[in-house]
Write a protein that holds these residues in place. Sequence first.
Motif, PDB file in Angstrom:
ATOM      1  N   ILE A 132     -17.215  26.601   8.681  1.00  0.00           N
ATOM      2  CA  ILE A 132     -15.858  26.034   8.684  1.00  0.00           C
ATOM      3  C   ILE A 132     -15.757  24.900   7.674  1.00  0.00           C
ATOM      4  CG2 ILE A 132     -14.183  24.736  10.074  1.00  0.00           C
ATOM      5  CD1 ILE A 132     -15.026  26.480  12.468  1.00  0.00           C
ATOM      6  N   VAL A 133     -16.774  24.066   7.612  1.00  0.00           N
ATOM      7  CA  VAL A 133     -16.776  22.949   6.663  1.00  0.00           C
ATOM      8  C   VAL A 133     -16.744  23.482   5.228  1.00  0.00           C
ATOM      9  CG1 VAL A 133     -18.116  20.977   5.805  1.00  0.00           C
ATOM     10  CG2 VAL A 133     -17.957  21.400   8.263  1.00  0.00           C
ATOM     11  N   VAL A 134     -17.539  24.505   4.942  1.00  0.00           N
ATOM     12  CA  VAL A 134     -17.558  25.100   3.598  1.00  0.00           C
ATOM     13  C   VAL A 134     -16.182  25.667   3.263  1.00  0.00           C
ATOM     14  CG1 VAL A 134     -18.515  26.999   2.213  1.00  0.00           C
ATOM     15  CG2 VAL A 134     -20.025  25.551   3.575  1.00  0.00           C
ATOM     16  N   SER A 135     -15.560  26.342   4.218  1.00  0.00           N
ATOM     17  CA  SER A 135     -14.225  26.890   4.001  1.00  0.00           C
ATOM     18  C   SER A 135     -13.221  25.781   3.696  1.00  0.00           C
ATOM     19  CB  SER A 135     -13.758  27.678   5.229  1.00  0.00           C
ATOM     20  OG  SER A 135     -12.414  28.051   5.085  1.00  0.00           O
ATOM     21  N   LEU A 136     -13.280  24.701   4.457  1.00  0.00           N
ATOM     22  CA  LEU A 136     -12.356  23.583   4.227  1.00  0.00           C
ATOM     23  C   LEU A 136     -12.563  22.957   2.851  1.00  0.00           C
ATOM     24  CD1 LEU A 136     -12.410  21.874   7.760  1.00  0.00           C
ATOM     25  CD2 LEU A 136     -10.694  23.453   6.830  1.00  0.00           C
ATOM     26  N   ILE A 141      -6.235  29.763  11.703  1.00  0.00           N
ATOM     27  CA  ILE A 141      -6.347  28.349  12.077  1.00  0.00           C
ATOM     28  C   ILE A 141      -7.148  27.572  11.033  1.00  0.00           C
ATOM     29  CG2 ILE A 141      -7.365  26.747  13.772  1.00  0.00           C
ATOM     30  CD1 ILE A 141      -6.624  28.908  15.929  1.00  0.00           C
ATOM     31  N   VAL A 142      -8.283  28.124  10.619  1.00  0.00           N
ATOM     32  CA  VAL A 142      -9.115  27.454   9.608  1.00  0.00           C
ATOM     33  C   VAL A 142      -8.339  27.334   8.289  1.00  0.00           C
ATOM     34  CG1 VAL A 142     -11.218  27.651   8.209  1.00  0.00           C
ATOM     35  CG2 VAL A 142     -11.313  28.102  10.662  1.00  0.00           C
ATOM     36  N   SER A 143      -7.628  28.392   7.901  1.00  0.00           N
ATOM     37  CA  SER A 143      -6.833  28.352   6.672  1.00  0.00           C
ATOM     38  C   SER A 143      -5.735  27.299   6.760  1.00  0.00           C
ATOM     39  CB  SER A 143      -6.213  29.719   6.383  1.00  0.00           C
ATOM     40  OG  SER A 143      -7.201  30.640   6.020  1.00  0.00           O
ATOM     41  N   TYR A 144      -5.070  27.223   7.892  1.00  0.00           N
ATOM     42  CA  TYR A 144      -3.992  26.248   8.075  1.00  0.00           C
ATOM     43  C   TYR A 144      -4.523  24.823   7.954  1.00  0.00           C
ATOM     44  CZ  TYR A 144      -0.168  23.666  10.240  1.00  0.00           C
ATOM     45  OH  TYR A 144       0.840  22.774  10.491  1.00  0.00           O
TER      46      TYR A 144
END
Length: 184
Positions: free
Chosen positions: A18-22, A54-57
């Motif tokens: 999730i951190v990498v995606s953000l 949710i992660v994308s938002y």
Amino acid sequence: MDMHFISEAIASSGPLAIVVSLIINVIISVLGFIPSVFITAANITVFGFQNGLIVSYIGEIIGAAVSFWLYRKGIQSIPPKFMNNRWIMRLQKSQGFPAFWMILLLRLLPFIPSGVINLAAALSRASMMIFFTATSIGKLPALLIEAYSVTQVLKASYEVRIGLVLLISIIAVLYYVKKTRIKN
């Protein structure tokens, strides 16, 4: 930027996925010219539709806020060419409640790139709170449409996806040729 490359980078990050995606989302937002559809597609692929959305938002909101802050600090004195757009010029002159509504309206219009809105808002008199609130509300409908579209494309056959890539490529080339002819 390739969706499979991004998916691999996120998936191989284990508990930090999730951190990498953000972080990727923030980079895309700050650069301002890479469409966020790639990270949205990667998030949906890795995390599933609901969690990917949710992660994308969250990533889009953080990315927009970081962009706004960096743009405001770094390039306040450089008036870009796109500032001739009447909506963007109105946003630049607005503040408070009118700025909130302008940012919200621009976020809801699908044909205005997010990076342009971030930069225009940074050049305006809108506060970070006004920008953040309007962006948080305005990004949701656009991201829902984007996520649904991405899901449908990912479910499509290989031939349909190749056809879509070719169609988009042809449109991009025609747009570039037209824009080049107008300049000359």
